[in-house]
Scaffold this active site. Structure first.
Site: not given
Ligand code: SF4
Ligand code: SF4
Length: 370
Positions: A268, A322, A312, A61
């Protein structure tokens, strides 16, 4: 003892705006944070940190809806419980309700203010409107002018969406002219009920082109002058440091979200019942931070990596993004964009890394590229 960070939402999901892409719109609101919850949080957040520095992050918020007296009380309580520790505060706001009293407060207590701005008026007002649908850009610009006038340190948080992503260089030049060197770009990726990105989300392709477009200007004109979080963090990874961007870090965890009623969530982005760790009136932040559940959430990001990520070439820079952005196969919906960005910038990053190893400034690359 591992420290932790908790984004506090004292106004819960209440907001004075109705951004068209806001993921809070359908959520049930909790009451404003009570004084008892505020006291418990401040004491526990300080106690949970093993070092001398304690960070507080106030978010929504819209936190200004709590009123300035609430944050004056925050300062009083922080001073009461800090002991020898140093306290830092960051305050994320849409800027619309700020006035002279707020600016004086931020300056006096040295708070870092994050202002949400999606670009010039035509881009910002396309999404960020008042609850009655009116534009807000002019109010944000007024807030920025006042933050500068009062000497408050601030950064700009830019949500990169389907509209502003197609103008990377003009958007970047606009932002860097606003008077702060600190810029943060956050990709907008919200999924609909069919697990498809909402139409206002940035596509993977557009995200990659946006980042490369901004980078092209930054690497030639602005290294050491403008601090784009993703670029500086990526250079840091090339130099052996951990990523400063949580979505590109190896693991998650220890970065919680605190609802106004004292409920603590893993992150979050995961304020859902199954990710609730507990309530600070029943368990301390430190206990929840040290819990097996918190540790497992932190590791999930790595153990759930898609097979394609594991092999990769840019895994060490991306770490699979994430988990919130990943599809059912475990791969990020922004994969193509991150891959393009990390591959495109690798030659430049390598040169800057080598300059640093030679005890030269990475800024020297700007002369090389002329
Ligand atoms: S990568 Fe995504 S799930 Fe992990 S701490 Fe960061 S925002 Fe949260
Ligand atoms: S999400 Fe990131 S680590 Fe995974 S294949 Fe794609 S570029 Fe590579």
């Amino acid at each position: 003892m591992t420290g932790c960070h908790a984004i506090a939402k004292p106004a819960s999901s209440r907001c004075n705006l109705q951004c068209r892409y806001c993921f809070y719109l359908d959520k049930t609101q909790q009451p404003m944070m009570s004084d008892a919850t505020l006291q418990a949080f401040i004491r526990q957040q300080i106690d949970a940190q093993p070092g001398d520095d304690v960070q507080f992050a106030w978010q929504g918020g819209e936190p200004t809806l709590c009123g300035l007296d609430f944050f004056r009380r925050v300062v009083t309580l922080q001073q009461r419980y800090a002991g020898e520790k140093r306290i830092y505060n960051a305050f994320q706001t849409n800027g619309v309700l700020l006035n002279d009293e707020w600016y004086q407060f931020f300056k006096e207590h040295n708070w870092l203010v994050g202002i949400s701005l999606d670009g010039p008026a035509e881009l910002h007002d396309a999404h960020r409107v008042s609850r009655s649908g009116n534009p807000t850009h002019h109010k944000v610009l007024r807030a920025i002018e006042c933050l500068k006038k009062y000497g408050v340190e601030f950064n700009l948080l830019v949500v990169v969406n389907s509209l502003n992503s197609v103008q990377p260089q003009s958007l970047y030049r606009y932002l860097r002219g606003l008077g702060t060197p600190y810029l943060q770009f956050i990709p907008l990726l919200e999924m609909n009920d069919h697990h498809q990105p909402e139409e206002y989300s940035v596509s993977a392709k557009a995200w990659g082109e946006f980042l490369c477009g901004v980078f092209d200007v930054w690497v030639r004109e602005d290294i050491g002058r403008v601090f784009v979080q993703l670029f500086d963090s990526t250079l840091g990874v090339w130099n052996g440091f951990a990523s400063q961007v949580c979505s590109l870090s190896k693991t998650c965890g220890h970065a919680f979200a605190l609802e106004s009623n004292g409920d603590l969530y893993q992150c979050d982005r995961y304020v859902y019942p199954s990710y609730r760790l507990g309530n600070i009136h029943h368990a301390t932040l430190k206990e929840m931070n040290d819990s097996a559940e918190a540790a497992a959430f932190g590791q999930y990001k790595q153990v759930s990596l898609a097979q394609e990520c594991r092999t990769c070439a840019v895994l060490r820079l991306c770490n699979g993004d994430c988990p919130k952005h990943r599809d059912t196969r475990g791969k990020s919906a922004l994969c193509e964009g991150y891959r393009e960005f990390f591959e495109y910038t690798s030659p430049h990053m390598r040169v800057m890394r080598d300059l640093i190893r030679q005890r030269r400034s990475p800024m020297d690359i700007m002369a090389m590229l002329k």
